[in-house]
Every structure is written in structure tokens, then in C-alpha cells.
Design a protein around this motif. Sequence first.
Motif, PDB file in Angstrom:
ATOM      1  N   LEU A   1      32.433  38.986  34.187  1.00 18.99           N
ATOM      2  CA  LEU A   1      33.238  38.667  35.529  1.00 18.99           C
ATOM      3  C   LEU A   1      33.023  39.855  36.445  1.00 18.99           C
ATOM      4  O   LEU A   1      32.755  39.789  37.780  1.00 18.99           O
ATOM      5  CB  LEU A   1      34.491  38.360  35.373  1.00 18.99           C
ATOM      6  N   ALA A   2      33.025  41.169  35.715  1.00 18.61           N
ATOM      7  CA  ALA A   2      33.003  42.425  36.751  1.00 18.61           C
ATOM      8  C   ALA A   2      31.681  42.506  37.288  1.00 18.61           C
ATOM      9  O   ALA A   2      31.446  43.410  38.149  1.00 18.61           O
ATOM     10  CB  ALA A   2      33.151  43.477  35.864  1.00 18.61           C
ATOM     11  N   HIS A   3      30.495  41.923  36.732  1.00 18.88           N
ATOM     12  CA  HIS A   3      29.405  41.893  37.153  1.00 18.88           C
ATOM     13  C   HIS A   3      28.867  40.784  38.252  1.00 18.88           C
ATOM     14  O   HIS A   3      27.755  40.688  38.698  1.00 18.88           O
ATOM     15  CB  HIS A   3      28.318  42.108  36.071  1.00 18.88           C
ATOM     16  N   VAL A   4      30.077  40.099  38.472  1.00 21.39           N
ATOM     17  CA  VAL A   4      29.675  38.799  39.680  1.00 21.39           C
ATOM     18  C   VAL A   4      29.752  39.421  40.940  1.00 21.39           C
ATOM     19  O   VAL A   4      31.014  40.062  41.222  1.00 21.39           O
ATOM     20  CB  VAL A   4      30.593  37.776  39.401  1.00 21.39           C
ATOM     21  N   GLY A   5      28.925  39.105  41.887  1.00 21.40           N
ATOM     22  CA  GLY A   5      28.957  39.631  43.089  1.00 21.40           C
ATOM     23  C   GLY A   5      29.425  38.556  44.060  1.00 21.40           C
ATOM     24  O   GLY A   5      29.951  38.779  45.157  1.00 21.40           O
ATOM     25  N   GLY A   6      29.483  37.343  43.674  1.00 24.63           N
ATOM     26  CA  GLY A   6      29.849  36.205  44.493  1.00 24.63           C
ATOM     27  C   GLY A   6      29.638  34.876  43.833  1.00 24.63           C
ATOM     28  O   GLY A   6      29.122  34.791  42.947  1.00 24.63           O
ATOM     29  N   TYR A   7      29.908  33.923  44.787  1.00 24.21           N
ATOM     30  CA  TYR A   7      29.748  32.512  44.212  1.00 24.21           C
ATOM     31  C   TYR A   7      29.442  31.491  45.183  1.00 24.21           C
ATOM     32  O   TYR A   7      29.575  31.749  46.580  1.00 24.21           O
ATOM     33  CB  TYR A   7      31.258  31.736  44.113  1.00 24.21           C
ATOM     34  N   VAL A   8      28.507  30.665  44.859  1.00 16.98           N
ATOM     35  CA  VAL A   8      27.777  29.695  45.791  1.00 16.98           C
ATOM     36  C   VAL A   8      28.075  28.229  45.382  1.00 16.98           C
ATOM     37  O   VAL A   8      28.055  27.896  44.212  1.00 16.98           O
ATOM     38  CB  VAL A   8      26.462  29.865  46.266  1.00 16.98           C
ATOM     39  N   LEU A   9      27.964  27.376  46.177  1.00 23.21           N
ATOM     40  CA  LEU A   9      27.867  25.894  46.027  1.00 23.21           C
ATOM     41  C   LEU A   9      26.423  25.487  45.692  1.00 23.21           C
ATOM     42  O   LEU A   9      25.575  25.985  46.178  1.00 23.21           O
ATOM     43  CB  LEU A   9      28.558  25.216  47.063  1.00 23.21           C
TER      44      LEU A   9
ATOM     45  N   VAL B   1      37.634  34.706  45.203  1.00 17.19           N
ATOM     46  CA  VAL B   1      37.421  33.961  44.234  1.00 17.19           C
ATOM     47  C   VAL B   1      38.220  34.565  42.824  1.00 17.19           C
ATOM     48  O   VAL B   1      37.435  34.802  41.818  1.00 17.19           O
ATOM     49  CB  VAL B   1      36.195  33.177  43.838  1.00 17.19           C
ATOM     50  N   PRO B   2      39.562  34.664  42.839  1.00 15.39           N
ATOM     51  CA  PRO B   2      40.170  35.634  41.718  1.00 15.39           C
ATOM     52  C   PRO B   2      40.032  34.951  40.475  1.00 15.39           C
ATOM     53  O   PRO B   2      39.992  35.674  39.276  1.00 15.39           O
ATOM     54  CB  PRO B   2      41.479  35.709  42.172  1.00 15.39           C
ATOM     55  N   ASP B   3      39.952  33.633  40.503  1.00  9.58           N
ATOM     56  CA  ASP B   3      39.824  32.914  39.358  1.00  9.58           C
ATOM     57  C   ASP B   3      38.755  31.779  39.339  1.00  9.58           C
ATOM     58  O   ASP B   3      38.996  30.727  39.823  1.00  9.58           O
ATOM     59  CB  ASP B   3      41.266  32.345  38.677  1.00  9.58           C
ATOM     60  N   PRO B   4      37.612  31.764  38.896  1.00  8.70           N
ATOM     61  CA  PRO B   4      36.451  30.758  38.901  1.00  8.70           C
ATOM     62  C   PRO B   4      36.706  29.632  38.050  1.00  8.70           C
ATOM     63  O   PRO B   4      35.833  28.609  38.341  1.00  8.70           O
ATOM     64  CB  PRO B   4      35.266  31.438  38.488  1.00  8.70           C
ATOM     65  N   GLN B   5      37.663  29.661  37.267  1.00  4.77           N
ATOM     66  CA  GLN B   5      37.852  28.553  36.346  1.00  4.77           C
ATOM     67  C   GLN B   5      39.135  27.614  36.651  1.00  4.77           C
ATOM     68  O   GLN B   5      39.645  26.956  36.136  1.00  4.77           O
ATOM     69  CB  GLN B   5      38.575  29.010  34.717  1.00  4.77           C
ATOM     70  N   VAL B   6      39.420  27.564  38.206  1.00  9.14           N
ATOM     71  CA  VAL B   6      40.297  26.630  38.668  1.00  9.14           C
ATOM     72  C   VAL B   6      39.966  25.964  39.843  1.00  9.14           C
ATOM     73  O   VAL B   6      40.682  25.500  40.771  1.00  9.14           O
ATOM     74  CB  VAL B   6      41.595  27.409  38.952  1.00  9.14           C
TER      75      VAL B   6
ATOM     76  N   ASP C   1      37.302  22.725  33.052  1.00 10.32           N
ATOM     77  CA  ASP C   1      36.729  22.004  32.151  1.00 10.32           C
ATOM     78  C   ASP C   1      35.348  22.530  31.378  1.00 10.32           C
ATOM     79  O   ASP C   1      34.661  21.818  30.534  1.00 10.32           O
ATOM     80  CB  ASP C   1      36.420  20.675  32.507  1.00 10.32           C
ATOM     81  N   GLN C   2      35.195  23.763  31.905  1.00  7.55           N
ATOM     82  CA  GLN C   2      33.585  24.468  31.467  1.00  7.55           C
ATOM     83  C   GLN C   2      34.038  24.612  29.867  1.00  7.55           C
ATOM     84  O   GLN C   2      35.100  25.194  29.410  1.00  7.55           O
ATOM     85  CB  GLN C   2      33.561  25.497  32.184  1.00  7.55           C
ATOM     86  N   ILE C   3      32.948  24.586  29.095  1.00  7.72           N
ATOM     87  CA  ILE C   3      33.067  24.658  27.806  1.00  7.72           C
ATOM     88  C   ILE C   3      32.970  26.226  27.409  1.00  7.72           C
ATOM     89  O   ILE C   3      33.464  26.965  26.867  1.00  7.72           O
ATOM     90  CB  ILE C   3      31.844  24.104  27.116  1.00  7.72           C
ATOM     91  N   PHE C   4      32.160  26.896  28.417  1.00  7.11           N
ATOM     92  CA  PHE C   4      31.967  28.204  28.330  1.00  7.11           C
ATOM     93  C   PHE C   4      32.108  28.770  29.995  1.00  7.11           C
ATOM     94  O   PHE C   4      31.501  28.515  30.828  1.00  7.11           O
ATOM     95  CB  PHE C   4      30.216  28.678  27.989  1.00  7.11           C
ATOM     96  N   PRO C   5      33.280  29.471  29.909  1.00  7.23           N
ATOM     97  CA  PRO C   5      33.719  30.034  31.325  1.00  7.23           C
ATOM     98  C   PRO C   5      32.431  31.088  31.899  1.00  7.23           C
ATOM     99  O   PRO C   5      31.829  31.490  31.115  1.00  7.23           O
ATOM    100  CB  PRO C   5      35.025  30.538  31.198  1.00  7.23           C
ATOM    101  N   VAL C   6      32.724  31.196  33.237  1.00 11.22           N
ATOM    102  CA  VAL C   6      31.662  31.951  33.946  1.00 11.22           C
ATOM    103  C   VAL C   6      31.705  33.575  33.242  1.00 11.22           C
ATOM    104  O   VAL C   6      30.749  33.833  32.994  1.00 11.22           O
ATOM    105  CB  VAL C   6      32.203  32.321  35.306  1.00 11.22           C
TER     106      VAL C   6
ATOM    107  N   GLU D   1      36.225  23.670  46.349  1.00 12.93           N
ATOM    108  CA  GLU D   1      37.118  24.270  47.219  1.00 12.93           C
ATOM    109  C   GLU D   1      36.812  25.856  47.410  1.00 12.93           C
ATOM    110  O   GLU D   1      36.666  26.406  46.547  1.00 12.93           O
ATOM    111  CB  GLU D   1      38.482  24.291  46.589  1.00 12.93           C
ATOM    112  N   GLY D   2      36.851  26.213  48.779  1.00 12.84           N
ATOM    113  CA  GLY D   2      36.568  27.736  49.277  1.00 12.84           C
ATOM    114  C   GLY D   2      35.193  28.090  49.372  1.00 12.84           C
ATOM    115  O   GLY D   2      34.868  28.932  49.735  1.00 12.84           O
ATOM    116  N   LEU D   3      34.176  27.103  48.759  1.00 12.34           N
ATOM    117  CA  LEU D   3      32.829  27.376  49.041  1.00 12.34           C
ATOM    118  C   LEU D   3      32.132  26.510  49.757  1.00 12.34           C
ATOM    119  O   LEU D   3      30.831  26.673  50.081  1.00 12.34           O
ATOM    120  CB  LEU D   3      32.135  27.192  47.448  1.00 12.34           C
ATOM    121  N   GLY D   4      32.703  25.585  50.531  1.00 13.04           N
ATOM    122  CA  GLY D   4      32.076  25.101  51.592  1.00 13.04           C
ATOM    123  C   GLY D   4      31.493  23.562  51.076  1.00 13.04           C
ATOM    124  O   GLY D   4      32.112  22.947  50.019  1.00 13.04           O
ATOM    125  N   ARG D   5      30.784  22.926  51.952  1.00 10.49           N
ATOM    126  CA  ARG D   5      30.249  21.494  52.020  1.00 10.49           C
ATOM    127  C   ARG D   5      28.798  21.522  52.041  1.00 10.49           C
ATOM    128  O   ARG D   5      28.395  22.066  52.875  1.00 10.49           O
ATOM    129  CB  ARG D   5      31.022  20.636  52.454  1.00 10.49           C
TER     130      ARG D   5
END
Length: 285
Positions: A148-156, A195-200, A219-224, A273-277
Amino acid sequence: MKLLRVGPVGSERPALLDQDGTLRDLSGLITDVDGGLLADDSVLSRVRDAAESGELPVLGAEGLRIGAPVGRVGKVVGIGLNYFGHAAEIGAEPPAAPILFLKAPDTAVGPDDTVLIPRGSVKTDWEAELGVVIGSTARYLSSAEEGLAHVGGYVLVNDVSEREFQLERGGTWDKGKNCETFTPLGPWLVTADEVPDPQVLDVKLWVNGELKQDGNTSDQIFPVGEVVRYLSQFMTLYPGDVIVTGTPGGVAMGRPEPKPYLRAGDVVEVAIEGLGRQRQEFKNA
């Protein structure tokens, strides 16, 4: 921060969506939204300070194309069967380890760009997914927390897939994953601090206005974090690389016959949610 790339294909410029929903020009501060930006904390801080000052030039959004929010992507790594619900709907056992495939960076398009159904395709499918953008070089990480510490950001992401090419033509999955325009990204790259918790996160997808996917990253089997750690054992992940982390249940392949695969004229909308459409019209190649 919500970072974007806007403008014609191949001539996108960096932009920012501020807290008031105003689109602002970043081209006076940075040349692109890419791995180099995500890896440079000092430049990111300057961008953040400029955003908070409210002094960045305003961009007129009307008629302005939004491109893929990550420039110069090095590689796109896909994770297959990573939701319990998706595995169940296609009758597969949850995998003991993440299933990996690669998508070519040139499959990435903007969130509202046209998606092309390949010639001869009868099983083009949708997949709403959380995309992870690497922010610092990751190799041989030892824990999910490091991941998680190596994640720079998230996208849809819509991980468009051609199921016949993927599963019925022999060889690897890659044939069904790398067709032209098969990786719509964006609209925004949301920095990891937002995105403090990508699993919600709720993940939704509609086809022609009908809700088809309604899942949650819990519901991810292997979280981020574990996905990033695992991948770092087999390949070096560089800033700007994108990981596509799997899709929840509700894809066409998992539905009863006749399965509602996509046809020319269909419109797919995706939201997290939070990442747009996103909104894509599908046309024949």
C-alpha cells in the motif's frame, strides 16, 4: 488531489479538479500526469500548494475531451478472478494465488472515448475495476502494508474483455484483453492520500442504463496491498505502472444464456465512489 489529462488524443495537457469541482490548468507547473510526477514528492507538494491557493488558471470544461489520466504508462498488469462473487458466478474456485495477465499500455483510452468491438467478436464483455497506479518503485516487498505504501493513486477502469478470444482460442488470456481501446481509464487519478482504505469502495456498472454490476472492493480475494506485494516478487513495478485489480460479479459471461454480450450501439457506464464516472459507446472496429 484529482489529477487529469485533457485535450485531443496525443496532445493531452495536465489538469486538476479542485475541491469546488472547478477544472484548473496545471501545464504551467508540470508537463504531464505520469510516473515521474507521482515519484517526486516535492513536485506533488508544489501542485498541492498551488491547488490550495486557488490561483491556478481555470479551464473551460465544455467540449473538452478527458484523456486517460496517466501518461506514458509503462505496463498494465491485470488480476483475474479476484472477487469471490465473480468466481462464484462463473463456477470457478477462488484462486490460491493471484492470476496475472498483461495488457498493452496502448489499449488505454479516455473514460468517455469510443470502445471498438473487435472484428469477428461475439463475446465482448464489460468489467468495472479499481485501478492502482504505482507511485514508487516496488521490488521484493515483504508485506501488504509495504504494498500500500507504494501506491501513488487510484483510477477507475473498464477492463473490457473478449471472452472467446480470451478462453476459447488457446494460449494465454492476453488475446482477449489487448484489443484496441480495451482499457478505458479515468476520469481522474486520485492520489492515495484521498483513499485511506481501498477495500471499502462501491463498484458499479450499467449497460444501456440497466445496472449490471453492484459490488464492493471488500469482496476482493486478494486486497490491494497484497496484490502489489505479490506482483513485486515477479516483476519490478515502476511509478506510473497500472494494476487492474479484478471485477466483481455481474459480467455478461456469468449470466444465463443467451448471455448479453456487448454489441455496437451499446452504452456502458462505470462508477467507483470518489473516482468518478465513465461512459463509453461501443462501435464495430
